[in-house]
Design a protein around this motif. Structure first.
Motif, PDB file in Angstrom:
ATOM      1  N   GLY A  60       0.806  -1.204   0.000  1.00 16.06           N
ATOM      2  CA  GLY A  60       0.000   0.000   0.000  1.00 16.06           C
ATOM      3  C   GLY A  60       0.846   1.263   0.000  1.00 16.06           C
ATOM      4  O   GLY A  60       2.080   1.224  -0.034  1.00 16.06           O
ATOM      5  N   ARG A  61       0.161   2.400   0.044  1.00 14.76           N
ATOM      6  CA  ARG A  61       0.818   3.704   0.055  1.00 14.76           C
ATOM      7  C   ARG A  61       0.280   4.535   1.221  1.00 14.76           C
ATOM      8  O   ARG A  61      -0.790   4.249   1.757  1.00 14.76           O
ATOM      9  N   LEU A  62       1.022   5.571   1.577  1.00 15.23           N
ATOM     10  CA  LEU A  62       0.637   6.472   2.658  1.00 15.23           C
ATOM     11  C   LEU A  62       0.392   7.861   2.072  1.00 15.23           C
ATOM     12  O   LEU A  62       1.256   8.402   1.376  1.00 15.23           O
ATOM     13  N   PHE A  63      -0.789   8.414   2.338  1.00 17.04           N
ATOM     14  CA  PHE A  63      -1.148   9.737   1.838  1.00 17.04           C
ATOM     15  C   PHE A  63      -1.451  10.675   2.999  1.00 17.04           C
ATOM     16  O   PHE A  63      -2.124  10.297   3.955  1.00 17.04           O
ATOM     17  N   TYR A  64      -0.958  11.928   2.890  1.00 13.92           N
ATOM     18  CA  TYR A  64      -1.349  12.991   3.799  1.00 13.92           C
ATOM     19  C   TYR A  64      -2.262  13.938   3.019  1.00 13.92           C
ATOM     20  O   TYR A  64      -1.953  14.310   1.883  1.00 13.92           O
ATOM     21  N   VAL A  65      -3.377  14.353   3.632  1.00  3.80           N
ATOM     22  CA  VAL A  65      -4.305  15.270   2.973  1.00  3.80           C
ATOM     23  C   VAL A  65      -4.566  16.452   3.891  1.00  3.80           C
ATOM     24  O   VAL A  65      -4.891  16.275   5.073  1.00  3.80           O
ATOM     25  N   GLY A  66      -4.429  17.658   3.363  1.00  2.00           N
ATOM     26  CA  GLY A  66      -4.694  18.834   4.171  1.00  2.00           C
ATOM     27  C   GLY A  66      -4.818  20.086   3.329  1.00  2.00           C
ATOM     28  O   GLY A  66      -4.646  20.056   2.102  1.00  2.00           O
ATOM     29  N   ALA A  67      -5.108  21.196   3.963  1.00  2.00           N
ATOM     30  CA  ALA A  67      -5.196  22.499   3.315  1.00  2.00           C
ATOM     31  C   ALA A  67      -4.381  23.493   4.125  1.00  2.00           C
ATOM     32  O   ALA A  67      -4.192  23.319   5.334  1.00  2.00           O
ATOM     33  N   GLY A  68      -3.870  24.516   3.478  1.00  2.00           N
ATOM     34  CA  GLY A  68      -3.101  25.537   4.184  1.00  2.00           C
ATOM     35  C   GLY A  68      -1.879  24.952   4.869  1.00  2.00           C
ATOM     36  O   GLY A  68      -1.176  24.104   4.312  1.00  2.00           O
ATOM     37  N   ALA A 108      -9.557  14.248  -5.362  1.00  2.00           N
ATOM     38  CA  ALA A 108      -8.126  13.964  -5.214  1.00  2.00           C
ATOM     39  C   ALA A 108      -7.894  12.495  -4.870  1.00  2.00           C
ATOM     40  O   ALA A 108      -6.925  11.879  -5.342  1.00  2.00           O
ATOM     41  N   ILE A 109      -8.772  11.929  -4.071  1.00  2.00           N
ATOM     42  CA  ILE A 109      -8.669  10.512  -3.714  1.00  2.00           C
ATOM     43  C   ILE A 109      -8.919   9.637  -4.939  1.00  2.00           C
ATOM     44  O   ILE A 109      -8.188   8.666  -5.197  1.00  2.00           O
ATOM     45  N   ALA A 110      -9.933   9.980  -5.707  1.00  2.00           N
ATOM     46  CA  ALA A 110     -10.248   9.210  -6.916  1.00  2.00           C
ATOM     47  C   ALA A 110      -9.128   9.320  -7.941  1.00  2.00           C
ATOM     48  O   ALA A 110      -8.766   8.334  -8.594  1.00  2.00           O
ATOM     49  N   HIS A 111      -8.557  10.523  -8.078  1.00  2.00           N
ATOM     50  CA  HIS A 111      -7.504  10.752  -9.064  1.00  2.00           C
ATOM     51  C   HIS A 111      -6.279   9.876  -8.809  1.00  2.00           C
ATOM     52  O   HIS A 111      -5.636   9.397  -9.750  1.00  2.00           O
ATOM     53  N   ARG A 112      -5.980   9.637  -7.540  1.00  2.00           N
ATOM     54  CA  ARG A 112      -4.814   8.809  -7.185  1.00  2.00           C
ATOM     55  C   ARG A 112      -5.163   7.335  -7.052  1.00  2.00           C
ATOM     56  O   ARG A 112      -4.333   6.537  -6.642  1.00  2.00           O
ATOM     57  N   GLN A 113      -6.389   6.992  -7.392  1.00  2.00           N
ATOM     58  CA  GLN A 113      -6.842   5.600  -7.393  1.00  2.00           C
ATOM     59  C   GLN A 113      -6.518   4.900  -6.068  1.00  2.00           C
ATOM     60  O   GLN A 113      -5.984   3.796  -6.035  1.00  2.00           O
ATOM     61  N   ILE A 114      -6.837   5.578  -4.995  1.00  2.00           N
ATOM     62  CA  ILE A 114      -6.596   5.024  -3.658  1.00  2.00           C
ATOM     63  C   ILE A 114      -7.472   3.800  -3.445  1.00  2.00           C
ATOM     64  O   ILE A 114      -8.645   3.775  -3.847  1.00  2.00           O
ATOM     65  N   HIS A 115      -6.889   2.762  -2.827  1.00  2.00           N
ATOM     66  CA  HIS A 115      -7.590   1.486  -2.668  1.00  2.00           C
ATOM     67  C   HIS A 115      -7.433   0.949  -1.251  1.00  2.00           C
ATOM     68  O   HIS A 115      -6.912   1.642  -0.364  1.00  2.00           O
ATOM     69  N   ASP A 116      -7.846  -0.302  -1.058  1.00  3.19           N
ATOM     70  CA  ASP A 116      -7.963  -0.832   0.301  1.00  3.19           C
ATOM     71  C   ASP A 116      -6.632  -1.110   0.988  1.00  3.19           C
ATOM     72  O   ASP A 116      -6.602  -1.337   2.194  1.00  3.19           O
ATOM     73  N   LEU A 117      -5.522  -1.079   0.263  1.00  4.94           N
ATOM     74  CA  LEU A 117      -4.217  -1.274   0.895  1.00  4.94           C
ATOM     75  C   LEU A 117      -3.587   0.041   1.350  1.00  4.94           C
ATOM     76  O   LEU A 117      -2.578   0.034   2.055  1.00  4.94           O
ATOM     77  N   ASP A 118      -4.187   1.153   0.955  1.00  7.30           N
ATOM     78  CA  ASP A 118      -3.612   2.458   1.237  1.00  7.30           C
ATOM     79  C   ASP A 118      -4.041   2.999   2.601  1.00  7.30           C
ATOM     80  O   ASP A 118      -5.039   2.551   3.178  1.00  7.30           O
ATOM     81  N   VAL A 119      -3.270   3.965   3.088  1.00  4.89           N
ATOM     82  CA  VAL A 119      -3.593   4.682   4.325  1.00  4.89           C
ATOM     83  C   VAL A 119      -3.694   6.166   4.002  1.00  4.89           C
ATOM     84  O   VAL A 119      -2.790   6.735   3.379  1.00  4.89           O
ATOM     85  N   VAL A 120      -4.777   6.793   4.416  1.00  2.00           N
ATOM     86  CA  VAL A 120      -4.993   8.220   4.159  1.00  2.00           C
ATOM     87  C   VAL A 120      -5.080   8.945   5.497  1.00  2.00           C
ATOM     88  O   VAL A 120      -5.934   8.632   6.333  1.00  2.00           O
ATOM     89  N   VAL A 121      -4.188   9.908   5.689  1.00  2.00           N
ATOM     90  CA  VAL A 121      -4.136  10.695   6.917  1.00  2.00           C
ATOM     91  C   VAL A 121      -4.692  12.085   6.629  1.00  2.00           C
ATOM     92  O   VAL A 121      -4.095  12.856   5.881  1.00  2.00           O
TER      93      VAL A 121
END
Length: 314
Positions: A75-83, A135-148
């Motif tokens: 899987g992959r690790l994603f950080y999501v935020g603004a500012g 943004a989540i759809a664009h990166r094709q995030i799936h069940d092995l990934d972690v989104v913070v």
């Protein structure tokens, strides 16, 4: 927005009750303080940062365990935020490849407004939950990934939209905020609250909230890499040797752990294709480069396990 389900998250119009928006009694006379008094005040308030990390130690540890297992499984690790929150996520992600020689896609930062928001304020874009979902759809995030999802005040629609979309796709979700759960609730697998209190400058969450978030991300990403075997002892044996400073660091690691001369370490490093981890394995086991690579792959890159399997001694 045909590619993703319509996402709706309405942040409250009145945010004055949020911990991050309240006025700090300790700084009511901020504009009357001398420079030295300002430094002392910041220093006292920043002491709350370490206490907040300590109080969040259990969910932080859970996030580390979940992320390490996910990355171990591909899987992959994603950080999501603004500012500020988004910039901190992008920063932490960007530092993983040079420190741990990870591919750029393994840890990624997603910020509302894209790359331009790193240097120019675009806080108005944080109000669009559908953009976070996109943004989540664009990166094709799936069940092995972690989104913070990172949001100091806890209410950023962009982050909530991203987390909602990630959960729909089966990804593991982590929420990081600086307000208590009873002020802003969330549906996430791991809920991390970093409660540093009101800012010295009311509402300016680039201060204590930003500092505590940076510390939390330092702990999360570094600990995940430790769990993945990218560290031996306390040395970054997967460091990417891409400039003079890092080449010198690589040689110092080899000298410290092998007691070879600098010249011998330089030769060993070149024989291993500038891989500190492989150089150490070759030196300790006598294997050639190809056999060493095979052994490391068999142990998912864990140097200690590879060495022990070949030569079961301390």
């Amino acid at each position: 927005m045909s590619s993703v389900e319509k996402v709706s998250f309405e942040a409250p119009h009145e945010r004055g009750h949020l911990l991050t928006e309240q006025a700090n009694p300790a700084s009511q006379n901020l504009d009357e303080l001398s420079s030295l008094e300002l430094v002392d005040l910041f220093n006292r308030e920043d002491e709350r940062v370490l206490a907040a990390i300590a109080q969040a130690r259990k969910p932080l540890a859970e996030a580390i365990d979940r992320a390490a297992e996910a990355l171990r499984r591909g899987g992959r690790l994603f950080y999501v935020g603004a500012g500020t929150s988004g910039r901190l996520g992008v920063l932490d992600a960007a530092e993983c490849p040079p420190t741990f020689c990870t591919p750029p896609e393994l840890v990624q930062g997603i910020i509302a407004g894209g790359a331009g928001a790193l240097i120019r304020s675009s806080e108005d874009l944080e109000d669009r939950a559908e953009d976070g979902a996109e943004a989540i759809a664009h990166r094709q995030i799936h069940d092995l990934d972690v989104v913070v999802g990172i949001t100091a005040g806890g209410t950023t629609p962009y982050v909530h939209g991203a987390l909602h979309a990630a959960r729909q796709r089966g990804a593991t979700t982590v929420f990081i905020a600086c307000v208590p759960a009873d002020q802003v609730g969330v549906q996430a697998d791991v809920d991390i609250r970093l409660l540093v209190g009101p800012e010295i400058l009311a509402g300016s969450t680039r201060l204590k909230a930003g500092t505590v978030t940076k510390l939390a991300l330092n702990i999360l990403s570094t600990s995940v890499m430790v769990r993945l075997g990218k560290v031996y002892g306390n040395r970054m044996v997967d460091v990417a040797v891409t400039n003079r400073k890092l080449h010198d660091r690589a040689l110092r690691i080899l000298r410290d752990l092998t007691e070879l001369s600098r010249e011998e370490c330089a030769l060993l490093l070149e024989k291993s294709d500038r891989s500190v981890k492989l150089a150490l394995l070759m030196h300790w086991t006598g294997l050639d480069r190809h056999a060493g690579k095979v052994l490391l792959e068999q142990h998912q890159g864990n140097l200690r396990q590879a060495v022990m399997s070949h030569r079961p001694t301390p």
